[in-house]
Motif scaffolding. Structure first.
Motif, mmCIF file in Angstrom:
data_model
loop_
_atom_site.group_PDB
_atom_site.id
_atom_site.type_symbol
_atom_site.label_atom_id
_atom_site.label_comp_id
_atom_site.label_asym_id
_atom_site.label_seq_id
_atom_site.Cartn_x
_atom_site.Cartn_y
_atom_site.Cartn_z
ATOM 1 N N PRO A 275 6.836 90.962 -6.329
ATOM 2 C CA PRO A 275 6.105 89.685 -6.221
ATOM 3 C C PRO A 275 6.325 88.962 -4.888
ATOM 4 O O PRO A 275 5.521 88.090 -4.524
ATOM 5 C CB PRO A 275 6.681 88.866 -7.385
ATOM 6 C CG PRO A 275 7.183 89.872 -8.352
ATOM 7 C CD PRO A 275 7.709 90.986 -7.506
ATOM 8 N N ARG A 276 7.382 89.295 -4.183
ATOM 9 C CA ARG A 276 7.690 88.610 -2.923
ATOM 10 C C ARG A 276 7.195 89.379 -1.707
ATOM 11 O O ARG A 276 7.383 88.928 -0.580
ATOM 12 C CB ARG A 276 9.212 88.423 -2.790
ATOM 13 C CG ARG A 276 9.868 87.700 -3.941
ATOM 14 C CD ARG A 276 11.331 87.416 -3.637
ATOM 15 N NE ARG A 276 12.100 88.626 -3.382
ATOM 16 C CZ ARG A 276 12.681 89.357 -4.321
ATOM 17 N NH1 ARG A 276 12.552 88.997 -5.597
ATOM 18 N NH2 ARG A 276 13.381 90.437 -4.000
ATOM 19 N N GLY A 283 -4.577 94.787 4.090
ATOM 20 C CA GLY A 283 -5.146 93.640 3.396
ATOM 21 C C GLY A 283 -4.402 93.263 2.140
ATOM 22 O O GLY A 283 -4.817 92.334 1.427
ATOM 23 N N TYR A 284 -3.282 93.940 1.853
ATOM 24 C CA TYR A 284 -2.550 93.662 0.617
ATOM 25 C C TYR A 284 -1.477 92.598 0.863
ATOM 26 O O TYR A 284 -0.470 92.865 1.513
ATOM 27 C CB TYR A 284 -1.898 94.935 0.080
ATOM 28 C CG TYR A 284 -2.887 95.960 -0.402
ATOM 29 C CD1 TYR A 284 -3.633 95.736 -1.556
ATOM 30 C CD2 TYR A 284 -3.094 97.146 0.311
ATOM 31 C CE1 TYR A 284 -4.553 96.671 -1.998
ATOM 32 C CE2 TYR A 284 -4.007 98.083 -0.121
ATOM 33 C CZ TYR A 284 -4.740 97.843 -1.273
ATOM 34 O OH TYR A 284 -5.657 98.761 -1.708
ATOM 35 N N SER A 285 -1.715 91.416 0.327
ATOM 36 C CA SER A 285 -0.709 90.356 0.421
ATOM 37 C C SER A 285 0.357 90.506 -0.652
ATOM 38 O O SER A 285 1.424 89.901 -0.565
ATOM 39 C CB SER A 285 -1.375 88.984 0.305
ATOM 40 O OG SER A 285 -2.045 88.859 -0.946
ATOM 41 N N LYS A 286 0.038 91.292 -1.680
ATOM 42 C CA LYS A 286 1.000 91.594 -2.739
ATOM 43 C C LYS A 286 1.101 93.103 -2.883
ATOM 44 O O LYS A 286 0.103 93.781 -3.143
ATOM 45 C CB LYS A 286 0.582 90.960 -4.068
ATOM 46 C CG LYS A 286 0.648 89.436 -4.063
ATOM 47 C CD LYS A 286 0.351 88.866 -5.446
ATOM 48 C CE LYS A 286 0.493 87.348 -5.463
ATOM 49 N NZ LYS A 286 0.216 86.780 -6.812
ATOM 50 N N GLN A 287 2.302 93.610 -2.732
ATOM 51 C CA GLN A 287 2.501 95.057 -2.757
ATOM 52 C C GLN A 287 2.101 95.671 -4.092
ATOM 53 O O GLN A 287 1.634 96.806 -4.143
ATOM 54 C CB GLN A 287 3.967 95.383 -2.436
ATOM 55 C CG GLN A 287 4.236 96.860 -2.187
ATOM 56 C CD GLN A 287 5.663 97.128 -1.742
ATOM 57 O OE1 GLN A 287 6.507 96.242 -1.787
ATOM 58 N NE2 GLN A 287 5.951 98.335 -1.302
#
Length: 408
Positions: A275-276, A283-287
């Motif tokens: 989540p961090r 373009g992935y802000s969340k893995q």
């Protein structure tokens, strides 16, 4: 996310209940062991508070015979308990494993006279051990052997032991080597060299040790060839099946237990970090939104569960053969060695996959996954579990050749 144990030990009802209690207690220590991990690494051995916690839960007594007041568990239960400890700290799991398997050896490889001495003291027996010496100059004397000079490396858990089971050449009066074996010596007679300065599994206290001009009576010396073949002198424990377990398969198998727990710790730690995290330059802000992350988690978890299934199968087989009163056949013992290597390969690949998916953050010494990754690599390098060594040995057997080792 918590990864629940997939298997339960398969002892008799009473023993199974006790095994479940021990596993639950081991799991309850996970947060505390994680919190102490930095101190454990700094010390190079387990903190006194951790020793007290392990003692309080009976985790140093997994292989103490009932005859001497113990509550020994099955190999399967041993796996489950140590795996939980490995989820907290590999060093703790390693010490518990090595002290318990050496205590098992002390009970199994020696006769009643030595066992009474080791297990009949004021303190519960806690035995460390080393299978091969770096140097051992031994002389046969009346009533026993004189170790004129000896040096042994990687004596895991020695800081917390009260006996040490050290490998020596067994010689005749002329100095001719007849066999190799173990000498059981009081920890007080051993010099700890305090040379355990490493980057992984730092808290195992696997220091080198030395002795000089130490007399060991015949009752506390036993030939290795006898124990490899299952001809155990411990007839006084004939009604306790654990002490009929095949020697080398058990010694190799248990070394994977801390690594397995460490593997599950890697999976849990990686998931908790998602989540961090994003994936840089994408373009992935969340893995956890990226398909590659889903693939990585699927593969890593499959490798860990496959390793566990393989190890569990062999643990059950060891218990079944021991309970039958028959020594595990050679071919089955050889497969344990092979599959120990394969399971270790799977565990390392799973941890390395997750570590690689963590990107540059793995460079941080404070990243908990960094320590897990380092511990996984070190655990995979023990001579008993190195995959290529074990694969070659089994391949030689399939080709009809001698295995090239006595340790099967």
């Amino acid at each position: 996310m918590s990864i629940k144990p997939l298997y339960r030990s398969c002892d008799s009802q009473g023993a199974s209940q006790r095994s479940d209690e021990l596993r639950t207690y081991a799991a309850s220590l996970i947060p505390t062991l994680k919190a102490r991990a930095a101190e454990t690494a700094r010390l190079g051995y387990l903190p006194s508070e951790t020793i007290q916690d392990l003692e309080a839960g009976g985790l140093f007594g997994l292989t103490t015979p009932r005859k001497y007041g113990g509550e020994p568990v099955s190999t399967r239960a041993f796996l489950d308990i140590v795996t939980e400890l490995g989820r907290g700290d590999t060093s703790v799991a390693w010490v518990v494993t090595l002290l318990n398997v050496s205590t098992w050896g002390a009970a199994t490889f020696f006769g009643e006279e030595a066992a009474d001495e080791v297990f009949g003291g004021n303190q519960p027996a806690r035995v460390a051990g080393v299978l091969t010496p770096r140097k051992a100059v031994v002389k046969k004397v009346d009533g026993g052997f004189l170790i004129e000079e000896g040096l042994w490396g990687f004596n895991s858990g020695i800081y917390h032991a009260n006996w040490d089971m050290l490998s020596i050449p067994i010689v005749d009066a002329d100095g001719k080597v007849l066999d190799y074996g173990f000498a059981m010596v009081p920890k007080a007679d051993v010099e700890i060299l305090n040379d355990w300065n490493v980057v992984a599994i730092q808290g195992s206290g696997s220091s080198s040790v030395a002795v000089k001009n130490l007399f060991v009576p015949d009752s506390r010396v036993t030939p290795l060839s006898r124990s490899i073949g299952g001809d155990y002198p411990s007839t006084h424990l004939a009604d306790e099946s654990l002490f009929r377990t095949a020697n080398m398969p058990l010694a190799a198998l248990v070394l994977t237990f801390p690594a397995l727990g460490n593997g599950y710790a890697a999976l849990e730690t990686f998931i908790a970090s998602l989540p961090r995290r994003g994936i840089q330059y994408t373009g992935y802000s969340k893995q956890d939104e990226a398909p590659v992350t889903h693939l990585q988690l699927g593969e890593a978890s499959a490798k860990l569960d496959a390793a566990r299934a393989l190890l569990t199968s062999h643990a059950d087989a060891l218990d079944t053969w021991a309970a039958s009163g028959q020594y595990m056949p050679f071919d089955d013992r050889a497969k344990v060695r092979r599959d120990v290597g394969f399971a270790e390969k799977l565990i390392w690949e799973a941890v390395d996959l997750l570590a690689s998916a963590s990107g540059g953050s793995l460079a941080a010494a404070t990243n908990p996954l960094t320590k897990i990754w380092q511990d996984a690599r070190m655990a995979s390098l023990h001579g008993f579990v190195v995959p290529n060594t074990n694969f070659e040995t089994y391949g030689r057997i399939l080709c009809g050749k001698e295995p090239g080792t006595l340790f099967i």
